[in-house]
Enzyme design. Structure first.
Site, PDB file in Angstrom:
ATOM      1  NE  ARG A   1      -7.058  -5.017   7.010  1.00 20.34           N
ATOM      2  CZ  ARG A   1      -7.658  -6.159   7.291  1.00 20.34           C
ATOM      3  NH1 ARG A   1      -7.625  -6.642   8.510  1.00 20.34           N
ATOM      4  NH2 ARG A   1      -8.300  -6.843   6.354  1.00 20.34           N
ATOM      5  CG  ASP A   2      -5.910  -0.447   6.094  1.00 14.28           C
ATOM      6  OD1 ASP A   2      -4.841  -0.853   6.563  1.00 14.28           O
ATOM      7  OD2 ASP A   2      -6.593  -1.101   5.282  1.00 14.28           O
TER       8      ASP A   2
ATOM      9  CD1 TRP B   1      -5.125  -7.320  -1.121  1.00 15.00           C
ATOM     10  CD2 TRP B   1      -3.388  -8.710  -1.072  1.00 15.00           C
ATOM     11  NE1 TRP B   1      -4.144  -6.737  -0.353  1.00 15.00           N
ATOM     12  CE2 TRP B   1      -3.075  -7.575  -0.302  1.00 15.00           C
ATOM     13  CE3 TRP B   1      -2.435  -9.718  -1.190  1.00 15.00           C
ATOM     14  CZ2 TRP B   1      -1.853  -7.418   0.350  1.00 15.00           C
ATOM     15  CZ3 TRP B   1      -1.213  -9.569  -0.536  1.00 15.00           C
ATOM     16  CH2 TRP B   1      -0.941  -8.435   0.220  1.00 15.00           C
TER      17      TRP B   1
ATOM     18  CG  ASP C   1      -1.802  -1.069   1.446  1.00 17.79           C
ATOM     19  OD1 ASP C   1      -1.852  -1.936   0.567  1.00 17.79           O
ATOM     20  OD2 ASP C   1      -2.495  -1.101   2.480  1.00 17.79           O
TER      21      ASP C   1
ATOM     22  CB  THR D   1      -2.019   0.748   5.664  1.00 18.44           C
ATOM     23  OG1 THR D   1      -1.400   0.124   4.534  1.00 18.44           O
ATOM     24  CG2 THR D   1      -2.716   2.003   5.197  1.00 18.44           C
TER      25      THR D   1
END
Length: 576
Positions: free
Chosen positions: A204-205, A346, A72, A129
């Protein structure tokens, strides 16, 4: 990043490890230490544009790491006349593994200089990330104007305990990571059942945005099938406010999977109206939708994001513009944002690409784009994106080509198609042209084509759609896929066979974007590099980005007419 628990992909680092949590727990923190030559050389691609060995597949004008695996991009930071870009990087191999933040700087958004490692983990646990902001008001206590990052880490190496950590920097080049999380997982420490663990394994992120009107920071977090919104006065104490669940907005819509890399920002449209925009990377491949950057335009009331239209739209409809980030353009931050995406998917990011063997790295970013918000004739608001103008200025040569006209003829097999040769235009170039198929059923352009016409990537216009078909640009001629045009494959986020198998793109071979069914002409802008094709239609209202793997010498470009006569006018070629 995708429809599997975050960084289950790390199993690739251990090649056959039984479980990703173990791989996380045992991983060491690895950084990039570029050579003196790499430190000194500006990077178009990895830093040595036009100097790679003939057998190299490294792109000419796309950002790639000197070595290792690239994931990322992290939202860049503008300081003075330099843009600081960060990206997830695994240094010890060309498959996914424990990541640090690599660091590049640029003054033109085309040439990037590698600056080493900006942020690494500790105690054997890596960093994932996150988001970088300038804390002008010293709300976090690290000094007025400090550069502060909020970044995801698996606490204690546990994938079900993803939490957000604070890191700070004085120079945007080296970050000091604090040892304890500031935004803790509400479920990770108590998750017991399989469902609870699955939910906790998707937290996340973080993406930070300053809400000046309410004197607070807003954080958008990626969750399993939702975006979670949190607010804070100081980047340390966070309160959960609300969730946006795409499936609840459009109950009859397609399953778009989990949410990764949300992107929350404000932007003023071309009619002067100001809006909040929520972007997110979603996996719609199982439902015939892109695996890509989707967005909603709406409002933020301090606790909730309220979309004007419940259905997401797509800034890019290809297979390879994932985990994209945007940031304000220094010259006009209210009306223009810049954007860059990870050119991978992915479905096959775990498998080696052509560059893994030839150049010792895997992964690249897209060109940087300008993103604007425009009001359509029907009143809807649309994000449009085009390559930054500096990319054209960086070309090594530019020329006008002759107009082209080609008429179809029925062949022995009953097919009706005509073809005109534009020539071998090199491994890296941009083509802009007006395409007219008013006297035909459709028109098409083949790029990265072989001399005999058997291979290539085909860009087709007609019947209310733009298609980009990369079946003819697989790793080898024997690996091309036999599916029909418009095929979307079997899904993008699972454990399907990747680039190394008989289906090198895991079934994601043809990207499709709807256009006006009545259209008989369009302005086409195509960027071709050694490993990618990016297509922009009608000043960026439609975009499709895909990776491709042509063989050496596959540089031919051809025009095709379907069921009539097609024309190219105003053809401009810029070579890189």
């Amino acid at each position: 990043m995708t429809a599997v628990p975050r960084r289950r992909v790390l199993r690739s680092a251990a090649q056959g490890a039984a479980a990703a949590p173990l791989a996380l727990a045992m991983s060491s923190c690895l950084g990039i230490e570029p050579s003196p030559e790499e430190q000194a050389a500006p990077a178009r691609g990895e830093g040595t544009a036009g100097t790679a060995a003939p057998e190299s597949h490294r792109p000419r004008f796309h950002l790639t790491p000197p070595s290792g695996w690239l994931g990322d991009p992290q939202r860049p930071l503008v300081r003075g006349d330099a843009v600081h870009l960060y990206g997830l990087h695994h240094a010890e191999g060309t498959a996914p593994g424990p990541t640090t933040w690599a660091h590049w700087t640029s003054t033109d958004l085309v040439t990037f200089t590698p600056r080493g490692t900006a942020l690494a983990g500790a105690d054997g646990v890596d960093v994932w990330t996150g988001s970088v902001v300038v804390d002008e008001g010293n709300t976090a206590g690290r000094g007025a104007g400090a550069v502060v990052a909020l970044v995801t880490r698996p606490t204690d190496g546990r994938s079900a305990l993803q939490e957000q950590y604070l890191a700070a920097s004085e120079d945007a080049a080296t970050f000091a990571l604090e040892p304890d999380p500031v935004l803790r997982s509400p479920e990770g420490r108590t998750a017991r059942s399989e469902e609870e663990i699955a939910q906790a394994s998707w937290f996340r992120d973080p993406k930070l945005q300053r809400d000046e009107e309410r004197d607070q920071w807003v954080c958008a977090l990626g969750r399993d099938r939702r975006v979670s919104f949190w607010t804070s006065p100081d980047l340390r104490s966070w309160e959960h406010r609300s969730d946006l669940v795409p499936a609840e907005l459009t109950p009859d819509g397609p399953d778009l999977g989990g949410v990764e890399c949300p992107d929350l920002f404000t932007l003023t449209a071309d009619d002067g109206s100001a809006h909040w925009v929520l972007g997110a990377s979603l996996d719609g491949s199982g439902a015939g939708e892109p695996t890509n950057y989707a967005y909603w335009v709406g409002t933020w009331d301090g606790e909730r994001f309220l979309p004007e239209d419940p259905a997401p739209r797509w800034l890019d409809r290809g297979w390879d513009w994932y985990a994209a980030v945007t940031w304000p353009a220094a010259e006009d931050p209210a009306h223009v944002r810049h954007a860059i995406g990870w050119m991978n998917n992915w479905a096959y990011a775990r498998d080696p690409s052509a560059t893994a063997e030839s150049d010792g790295y895997d992964g690249q970013y897209s060109v940087v784009r300008e993103v604007r918000l425009v009001r359509d004739d029907d009143g809807a608001l649309t994000l449009v994106s085009t390559p930054v103008p500096a990319l054209a200025s960086a070309a090594t040569s530019a020329q006008e080509l002759d107009d082209q006209q080609v008429s179809s003829q029925e062949d022995a097999d009953g097919g009706v198609e005509g073809t005109a040769e534009l020539g071998a235009l090199g491994p890296a170039f941009a083509l802009e042209m007006d395409v007219d198929w008013a006297d035909a059923e459709g028109a098409a352009l083949t790029v990265v084509g072989s001399a005999d016409g058997a291979r290539g990537t085909r860009i087709s216009l007609g019947d209310g759609a733009l298609h980009v078909d990369r079946r003819g640009s697989a790793l080898t001629a024997g690996d091309t896929h036999d599916g029909g045009e418009g095929e979307t494959g079997d899904g993008g986020g699972g454990d399907t066979a990747g680039r190394g198998g008989s289906d090198p793109f895991a079934g994601l071979t043809v990207a499709r974007a709807p256009i006006d069914p009545g259209a008989r002409s369009a302005h086409l802008h195509v960027l071709v590099d050694t490993q990618s094709v990016e297509v922009f239609l009608d000043d960026g209202r439609t975009a499709l980005s895909l990776t491709v793997h042509p063989a050496p010498g596959e540089e031919h470009v051809r025009l095709h007419a379907l069921g009539g006569t097609a024309r190219l006018t105003g053809v401009r070629l810029r070579q890189h």
